[in-house]
Scaffold this active site. Structure first.
Site, PDB file in Angstrom:
ATOM      1  N   CYS A 142       1.109  -1.133  -0.244  1.00  0.00           N
ATOM      2  CA  CYS A 142       0.162   0.286  -0.011  1.00  0.00           C
ATOM      3  C   CYS A 142       1.062   1.189  -0.055  1.00  0.00           C
ATOM      4  O   CYS A 142       0.314   2.362   0.062  1.00  0.00           O
ATOM      5  CB  CYS A 142      -0.749   0.112   1.095  1.00  0.00           C
ATOM      6  SG  CYS A 142      -2.044  -1.191   0.989  1.00  0.00           S
ATOM      7  N   ASN A 159     -10.766   0.543  -0.495  1.00  0.00           N
ATOM      8  CA  ASN A 159      -9.168   0.665   0.075  1.00  0.00           C
ATOM      9  C   ASN A 159      -8.697  -0.202  -1.382  1.00  0.00           C
ATOM     10  O   ASN A 159      -8.623  -1.332  -1.627  1.00  0.00           O
ATOM     11  CB  ASN A 159      -8.827  -0.496   0.647  1.00  0.00           C
ATOM     12  CG  ASN A 159      -6.947  -0.447   0.927  1.00  0.00           C
ATOM     13  OD1 ASN A 159      -6.774   0.033   0.615  1.00  0.00           O
ATOM     14  ND2 ASN A 159      -6.624  -1.136   2.654  1.00  0.00           N
ATOM     15  N   HIS A 215      -2.600   6.901   2.829  1.00  0.00           N
ATOM     16  CA  HIS A 215      -3.213   6.000   2.517  1.00  0.00           C
ATOM     17  C   HIS A 215      -4.959   5.556   2.838  1.00  0.00           C
ATOM     18  O   HIS A 215      -5.066   5.973   4.122  1.00  0.00           O
ATOM     19  CB  HIS A 215      -2.308   4.838   2.664  1.00  0.00           C
ATOM     20  CG  HIS A 215      -3.055   3.478   2.182  1.00  0.00           C
ATOM     21  ND1 HIS A 215      -3.403   3.062   1.461  1.00  0.00           N
ATOM     22  CD2 HIS A 215      -3.272   2.315   3.234  1.00  0.00           C
ATOM     23  CE1 HIS A 215      -4.118   1.255   1.210  1.00  0.00           C
ATOM     24  NE2 HIS A 215      -4.091   1.896   2.378  1.00  0.00           N
TER      25      HIS A 215
END
Length: 327
Positions: free
Chosen positions: A114, A284, A254
């Site tokens: 990520c 996400n 993030h």
């Protein structure tokens, strides 16, 4: 002094919208449970029988068109992904071919989970500041639905598919990437990983039956580490550059989980107005989450805005970067 700035940004999201209500018919969950715990209402899913490169090609082609960039002028393409089309060749090579970049462009993948966008853009920053390359495309493409177990209610509501790309170029103006800090702790392996399919644990009938060819996450351990590490890395890069909280125009974390985002922003003393959030509608998207969020808010970004980006992902790998918007 030569610096590297983002001179263009574009993103791509699949058309199909997977809502919480639809998820509740697939697994034992409901809209209230998901919204309360992770703050997500819907996410986009790539229903086509194609890989992450398909979305990356859409994002890069849009970027080239909107910036008026000749594909023959691109020196390098870096693709950040945890969902490559194949173990080999690189997804970057597939995207470069699909976008007609191969006249002089080299292309390669990075795997920073990520944190892929902040790592890849800092790599691009180093290439440009060294004088080695002038036009670098960073693309993040993540078909997260390809690794999600839709029988696991703890993880399947979290993830969506998407891609985004930025063009980075040299500038002598006082804009662009200023600094970045990055960390890794391999002891986090057991808490966030894709258990089977690699050389350590190859795919077999047994691994498929055990659902080991899917994303695995220990939610509490990841939550605790993500909050602490994104807070500390953001503080580190801000302190190194004498950047006070009130100096930060935009903070872009993030988009992992709304509760994580709120905890990080709160511990840093940021206001809600400073923190860019889009997780409610896209979920996400791993490495693609920060650039998708930037692209969706680009009308709000002004040249000279001071921006802090931070991310945390499997590895564990995490960090933060500081840039001054240059468009």
């Amino acid at each position: 002094m030569l610096n590297a700035k983002i001179s263009g940004i574009a993103s791509y999201l699949p058309d199909y919208v997977l809502t919480n209500d639809e998820l509740s018919r697939m697994v034992d969950t409901n809209d209230e449970w998901i919204t309360t715990r992770v703050g997500i209402k819907e996410r986009r899913i790539l229903k086509k029988d194609v890989g992450s490169s398909y979305m990356g090609i859409q994002a890069v082609n849009k970027l080239l068109e909107e910036t008026g960039t000749n594909p023959d002028d691109v020196d390098l393409l870096i693709c950040a992904t945890s969902n490559p089309d194949y173990r080999f060749p690189s997804t970057a090579s597939v995207i470069a071919h699909g976008c007609g970049l191969e006249k002089k462009c080299y292309a390669y993948d990075i795997q920073a989970a990520c944190a892929g966008f902040i790592v890849a853009t800092f790599d691009a920053n180093a290439y440009i500041k060294s004088g080695l390359y002038k036009k670098v495309v960073v693309v993040c493409a993540e078909k997260m639905s390809s690794m999600v177990n839709y029988e696991d209610r703890a993880t399947c509501p979290l993830f969506g598919d998407g891609a985004a790309a930025v063009l980075m170029e040299p500038t002598e103006e006082e804009v662009g990437f200023v600094d970045g800090v990055f960390h890794v702790d391999g002891s986090g392996l057991e808490n966030l990983l894709y258990k089977a399919g690699g050389s350590a644990h190859p795919t077999s009938h047994e691994t498929v039956d055990a659902k080991e060819n899917c994303l695995y996450q220990e939610g509490r351990a990841v939550y605790k580490a993500a909050v602490m590490d994104m807070v500390n890395s953001s503080k580190e890069v801000m302190e190194r550059n004498n950047l006070k909280v009130e100096d930060v125009k935009w903070f872009v974390p993030h988009q992992a989980n709304l509760r994580i985002i709120e905890a990080v922003g709160g511990r840093l003393g940021l206001t809600d107005e400073q923190v860019l959030v889009n997780i409610q509608n896209v979920g996400n998207t791993s490495a693609a989450s920060i650039p998708i969020c930037l692209d969706q808010n680009k009308e709000r970004l002004q040249k000279g805005d001071k921006i802090v980006l931070t991310a945390f992902g499997a590895g564990f790998t995490w960090g933060a970067s500081y840039l001054i918007w240059g468009i």
